[in-house]
Design a protein around this motif. Structure first.
Motif, mmCIF file in Angstrom:
data_model
loop_
_atom_site.group_PDB
_atom_site.id
_atom_site.type_symbol
_atom_site.label_atom_id
_atom_site.label_comp_id
_atom_site.label_asym_id
_atom_site.label_seq_id
_atom_site.Cartn_x
_atom_site.Cartn_y
_atom_site.Cartn_z
ATOM 1 N N LEU A 1 -7.203 -37.271 -15.304
ATOM 2 C CA LEU A 1 -7.445 -36.075 -14.519
ATOM 3 C C LEU A 1 -6.118 -35.434 -14.119
ATOM 4 O O LEU A 1 -5.161 -36.126 -13.791
ATOM 5 C CB LEU A 1 -8.257 -36.424 -13.270
ATOM 6 N N ASN A 2 -6.100 -34.122 -14.130
ATOM 7 C CA ASN A 2 -4.888 -33.378 -13.778
ATOM 8 C C ASN A 2 -4.923 -33.064 -12.289
ATOM 9 O O ASN A 2 -5.791 -32.318 -11.825
ATOM 10 C CB ASN A 2 -4.818 -32.076 -14.584
ATOM 11 N N ILE A 3 -3.989 -33.658 -11.540
ATOM 12 C CA ILE A 3 -4.026 -33.550 -10.080
ATOM 13 C C ILE A 3 -2.637 -33.217 -9.544
ATOM 14 O O ILE A 3 -1.653 -33.858 -9.926
ATOM 15 C CB ILE A 3 -4.522 -34.863 -9.438
ATOM 16 N N TRP A 4 -2.586 -32.211 -8.686
ATOM 17 C CA TRP A 4 -1.359 -31.905 -7.956
ATOM 18 C C TRP A 4 -1.582 -32.279 -6.493
ATOM 19 O O TRP A 4 -2.348 -31.633 -5.786
ATOM 20 C CB TRP A 4 -1.007 -30.425 -8.057
ATOM 21 N N MET A 5 -0.909 -33.328 -6.054
ATOM 22 C CA MET A 5 -1.003 -33.734 -4.657
ATOM 23 C C MET A 5 -0.009 -32.927 -3.828
ATOM 24 O O MET A 5 0.864 -32.238 -4.357
ATOM 25 C CB MET A 5 -0.743 -35.230 -4.524
ATOM 26 N N GLN A 6 -0.161 -33.015 -2.512
ATOM 27 C CA GLN A 6 0.673 -32.269 -1.561
ATOM 28 C C GLN A 6 0.724 -30.777 -1.929
ATOM 29 O O GLN A 6 1.774 -30.140 -1.880
ATOM 30 C CB GLN A 6 2.092 -32.858 -1.511
ATOM 31 N N THR A 7 -0.425 -30.258 -2.263
ATOM 32 C CA THR A 7 -0.542 -28.865 -2.704
ATOM 33 C C THR A 7 -1.668 -28.197 -1.923
ATOM 34 O O THR A 7 -2.731 -28.788 -1.725
ATOM 35 C CB THR A 7 -0.835 -28.796 -4.209
ATOM 36 N N SER A 8 -1.441 -26.979 -1.492
ATOM 37 C CA SER A 8 -2.448 -26.248 -0.718
ATOM 38 C C SER A 8 -2.507 -24.792 -1.163
ATOM 39 O O SER A 8 -1.586 -24.288 -1.829
ATOM 40 C CB SER A 8 -2.129 -26.328 0.777
ATOM 41 N N ILE A 9 -3.577 -24.134 -0.805
ATOM 42 C CA ILE A 9 -3.774 -22.726 -1.167
ATOM 43 C C ILE A 9 -3.068 -21.828 -0.155
ATOM 44 O O ILE A 9 -3.284 -21.948 1.054
ATOM 45 C CB ILE A 9 -5.273 -22.378 -1.225
ATOM 46 N N VAL A 10 -2.233 -20.923 -0.657
ATOM 47 C CA VAL A 10 -1.611 -19.897 0.180
ATOM 48 C C VAL A 10 -2.546 -18.699 0.288
ATOM 49 O O VAL A 10 -2.784 -18.167 1.367
ATOM 50 C CB VAL A 10 -0.240 -19.473 -0.399
ATOM 51 N N VAL B 1 -4.809 -17.253 -7.565
ATOM 52 C CA VAL B 1 -4.590 -18.231 -6.502
ATOM 53 C C VAL B 1 -3.115 -18.583 -6.434
ATOM 54 O O VAL B 1 -2.510 -18.967 -7.441
ATOM 55 C CB VAL B 1 -5.411 -19.522 -6.743
ATOM 56 N N ILE B 2 -2.540 -18.420 -5.264
ATOM 57 C CA ILE B 2 -1.153 -18.829 -5.042
ATOM 58 C C ILE B 2 -1.164 -20.186 -4.349
ATOM 59 O O ILE B 2 -1.791 -20.360 -3.301
ATOM 60 C CB ILE B 2 -0.388 -17.795 -4.197
ATOM 61 N N LEU B 3 -0.466 -21.140 -4.952
ATOM 62 C CA LEU B 3 -0.429 -22.500 -4.437
ATOM 63 C C LEU B 3 0.955 -22.835 -3.912
ATOM 64 O O LEU B 3 1.969 -22.455 -4.509
ATOM 65 C CB LEU B 3 -0.797 -23.495 -5.542
ATOM 66 N N ALA B 4 0.995 -23.561 -2.802
ATOM 67 C CA ALA B 4 2.246 -24.115 -2.278
ATOM 68 C C ALA B 4 2.285 -25.590 -2.608
ATOM 69 O O ALA B 4 1.374 -26.339 -2.256
ATOM 70 C CB ALA B 4 2.323 -23.907 -0.772
ATOM 71 N N ARG B 5 3.353 -26.015 -3.317
ATOM 72 C CA ARG B 5 3.462 -27.396 -3.755
ATOM 73 C C ARG B 5 4.409 -28.181 -2.842
ATOM 74 O O ARG B 5 5.193 -27.613 -2.078
ATOM 75 C CB ARG B 5 3.919 -27.458 -5.206
ATOM 76 N N GLY B 6 4.312 -29.501 -2.963
ATOM 77 C CA GLY B 6 5.051 -30.387 -2.073
ATOM 78 C C GLY B 6 6.554 -30.249 -2.151
ATOM 79 O O GLY B 6 7.259 -30.570 -1.190
ATOM 80 N N ASP B 7 7.074 -29.769 -3.289
ATOM 81 C CA ASP B 7 8.527 -29.628 -3.434
ATOM 82 C C ASP B 7 9.036 -28.296 -2.898
ATOM 83 O O ASP B 7 10.220 -27.966 -3.056
ATOM 84 C CB ASP B 7 8.925 -29.788 -4.907
ATOM 85 N N GLY B 8 8.144 -27.521 -2.260
ATOM 86 C CA GLY B 8 8.548 -26.236 -1.694
ATOM 87 C C GLY B 8 8.347 -25.060 -2.623
ATOM 88 O O GLY B 8 8.509 -23.903 -2.203
ATOM 89 N N SER B 9 7.996 -25.319 -3.871
ATOM 90 C CA SER B 9 7.793 -24.234 -4.833
ATOM 91 C C SER B 9 6.392 -23.658 -4.712
ATOM 92 O O SER B 9 5.506 -24.257 -4.088
ATOM 93 C CB SER B 9 8.020 -24.741 -6.261
ATOM 94 N N ILE C 1 -6.339 -29.915 -6.784
ATOM 95 C CA ILE C 1 -5.250 -29.894 -5.808
ATOM 96 C C ILE C 1 -5.716 -30.596 -4.539
ATOM 97 O O ILE C 1 -6.900 -30.596 -4.215
ATOM 98 C CB ILE C 1 -4.766 -28.466 -5.485
ATOM 99 N N ASP C 2 -4.781 -31.205 -3.831
ATOM 100 C CA ASP C 2 -5.107 -31.934 -2.600
ATOM 101 C C ASP C 2 -3.872 -31.937 -1.715
ATOM 102 O O ASP C 2 -2.744 -32.062 -2.199
ATOM 103 C CB ASP C 2 -5.545 -33.361 -2.932
ATOM 104 N N LYS C 3 -4.092 -31.839 -0.407
ATOM 105 C CA LYS C 3 -2.978 -31.773 0.533
ATOM 106 C C LYS C 3 -2.351 -33.132 0.807
ATOM 107 O O LYS C 3 -1.224 -33.215 1.329
ATOM 108 C CB LYS C 3 -3.445 -31.158 1.846
ATOM 109 N N ASN C 4 -3.057 -34.216 0.486
ATOM 110 C CA ASN C 4 -2.559 -35.563 0.786
ATOM 111 C C ASN C 4 -1.448 -35.980 -0.167
ATOM 112 O O ASN C 4 -1.191 -35.333 -1.192
ATOM 113 C CB ASN C 4 -3.709 -36.567 0.721
#
Length: 615
Positions: free
Chosen positions: A285-294, A307-315, A226-229
């Motif tokens: 590689l499996n990557i979720w961008m615009q994702t951060s740890i809640v 781990v609860i993740l916040a994704r770029g689409d708001g989910s 996961i990466d916030k960028n």
């Protein structure tokens, strides 16, 4: 022959002196010694290595004898270490390298020190390994070990699908055959983890995250980054406009996928960002961008994170990985000091991590003070000068300077260079000496480099720039691994300082505070300033852990970086102090090299071979 510790510091040593006469047949010397060691190791707890090692000798081990990075010093401690570990590890079936640059040979290391060295291969109870031996001659003429290195390279139960073991790739050969879908159909499900939980969650899609994910997937460990960028590679693209890597191409390959032969020697940051993006796609590689740890909680009984993740689409998505690998960057959390009067300063103050490019505003004639004289400080000062600013660098303590066009290539001579040995062999040889021994050898290399760069260094001294060759004069390597900075790889700024185009003010006491339009220094000077850039470095990675995961996790983790009592890097690439949590970072080369060892540790935990905690 003896190696002695000096000055009360366990990581500063005096190298041994040896005779200049070498053997006529280094292979027979190495083979005789290695065979004698194997006989002793076969005796497990009753082994006796006193006749094989000098009193002041070293053994560095990476996972072959212990599931950790270990450096053991003196024959007595090596004996104790082997007696404790060999019964379980079962090192055996030693075989010398018989081709290439690292077969048995006599090396003249420095004046007064030569040794017989060789790469060798071995087996353990759980896999296969590669090592290096270095033998020096005792006063009685007997060849004994000065330094030994052993590293686990592969688990017998988890051989990577490389070369002749590569996957067939047809739909029929995939698990479940055609019913499981085509490659692209499977990939789309894998990327979203619709059918399984990732065993490992990697935080950060820079060189650390990409390398470790590639290694883990090759070992059959499911992994999500996961990466916030917004895009893979943005961690490099977002840096200041003129940034170019300071390490040459042959040193900075990624795991499994070297740069093309026509790749530039030093890589512009945006080009490297694009390479990261291509690498992620090619390596699947499996990557979720615009994702951060809640939030992240660890269940000790289950050995599992929630781990609860916040994704770029708001989910949001909840995952339950067994391992969390922290790849947020050794230079991830900016160290931003504050000073008296700063709030009333009428100019602009910002940390070097926020610098983009001086051309974004009209800085012609503006007074710019760059606080700090490491890599970033020099690059930012040069950037401002080239855009017409009046630049002063504020130096508190000395800085080690090495040029990219001379000194850097001298350090890699014979190893990671065009036409050199295979990267995999260079990686083993390059990491095979304990840091204390490497630092001692670097004292001599640093002197050679200083002689080659005398004109530049003398010019800097004349300009008032204070040079520091590091503790014991060991140069850049010691500065990097103990301080994480304190050096500049010169790509042009030194000449600007020598020519007086960029000024230097030396203030050992630092900054007293700010005036309305000036910086007040402890040395009594005041510097007029319209812009102040704080190139003051970065905090320990543990700071980022505390910020994101909270005190409960951070309090169990060790501080990371610098050397521990044995002389290994603290917590990085090895057990962190918290179960199921791993720090991973470093430059491109270190991420390639040590991703192998971290991936093996995680695979060993998943296979029930190791508990993954420091014993």
């Amino acid at each position: 022959m003896a190696t002695t510790l000096t000055g009360g510091n366990p990581h500063i040593i005096q190298l041994p002196k040896t005779t200049s006469d070498g053997p006529s047949d280094p292979r027979s010397i190495a083979q005789q010694w290695l065979s004698a060691l194997e006989i002793q190791l076969s005796r497990s707890q009753s082994l006796n290595i006193k006749d094989l090692f000098h009193d002041e000798s070293w053994w560095r081990d990476m996972l072959a004898l212990d599931w950790d990075m270990r450096t053991v010093h003196t024959a007595t401690e090596i004996q104790n270490f082997l007696c404790k570990q060999q019964t379980k590890a079962q090192l055996c079936k030693f075989k010398l390298q018989d081709t290439g640059n690292f077969q048995p040979r006599l090396e003249q290391i420095i004046d007064g020190l030569s040794w017989v060295s060789s790469m060798f291969f071995f087996e353990t109870a759980v896999g296969t390994g590669t090592g290096m031996l270095r033998l020096t001659q005792a006063e009685d003429g007997v060849w004994k070990a000065y330094a030994m290195y052993t590293s686990l390279q592969e688990l017998s139960s988890a051989q990577e699908p490389l070369g002749k073991r590569r996957a067939e790739g047809t739909t029929e050969s995939m698990p479940g055959g055609l019913a499981g879908g085509t490659w692209i159909e499977r990939r789309n499900r894998q990327k979203e983890f619709l059918d399984e939980e990732p065993t490992t969650l990697v935080v950060g899609a820079g060189q650390a995250g990409l390398n470790i994910c590639a290694r883990l997937q090759s070992l059959g460990i499911s992994c999500l980054i996961i990466d916030k960028n917004q895009r893979v590679g943005d961690n490099w693209r977002s840096r200041y406009r003129t940034l170019v890597t300071h390490d040459p191409a042959e040193f900075t390959h990624m795991a499994y996928l070297p740069f093309p032969q026509n790749w530039p020697q030093f890589t512009p940051k945006d080009k490297l960002g694009d390479w990261f993006e291509a690498y992620a796609s090619i390596m699947e590689l499996n990557i979720w961008m615009q994702t951060s740890i809640v939030s992240a909680e660890y269940d000790e009984a289950e050995g599992q994170w929630t781990v609860i993740l916040a994704r770029g689409d708001g989910s949001q998505r909840t995952l339950r990985p067994r391992h969390l690998v922290w790849c947020t960057g050794h230079s991830g959390e900016a160290r931003v000091p504050s000073f008296p009067g700063q709030e009333s300063f009428q100019g602009n103050v910002y940390h070097g991590s926020q610098h983009r490019d001086a051309s974004e505003s009209d800085v012609r004639g503006k007074k710019v003070v760059v606080v700090g004289t490491g890599n970033s400080g020099h690059d930012i000062a040069q950037n401002y000068y080239e855009n017409g600013a009046d630049v002063t660098m504020l130096q508190r303590s000395g800085t080690y300077v090495i040029t990219a066009d001379k000194g850097v290539f001298m350090m890699h001579s014979g190893m990671h260079e065009d036409g050199g040995p295979p990267t995999e062999e260079c990686d083993i040889a390059g990491e095979s000496l304990p840091w204390a021994v490497q630092f001692a050898l670097n004292v001599h290399m640093t002197k050679r480099i200083a002689d080659a760069e005398k004109e530049t260094l003398d010019g800097l001294r004349r300009a008032g720039f204070e040079l520091d060759f590091g503790m014991d004069g060991a140069g850049i390597s010691r500065a990097y691994f103990t301080r994480g900075g304190g050096y500049y790889i010169d790509v042009g700024c030194s000449q600007l300082i020598i020519d007086g185009k960029i000024k230097v003010n030396h203030s050992p006491g630092g900054i007293n505070g700010f005036g309305n339009r000036e910086l007040l220094l402890a040395n009594g000077d005041s510097l007029p300033a319209d812009v102040v850039v704080l190139a003051t470095g970065y905090d320990n990675m543990r700071t980022t852990v505390r910020k994101v995961l909270g005190d409960k996790v951070a309090d169990r983790c060790s501080d990371v970086w610098d050397l521990d009592a044995e002389g290994e890097l603290q917590a990085m690439w090895r057990p962190s102090g918290h179960p199921g949590f791993w720090y991973f970072g470093g430059n491109l080369a270190l991420c390639r090299i040590y991703s192998k060892f971290l991936a093996l540790q995680i695979k060993a935990v998943e296979s029930g071979i190791s508990k993954g905690v420091r014993q």
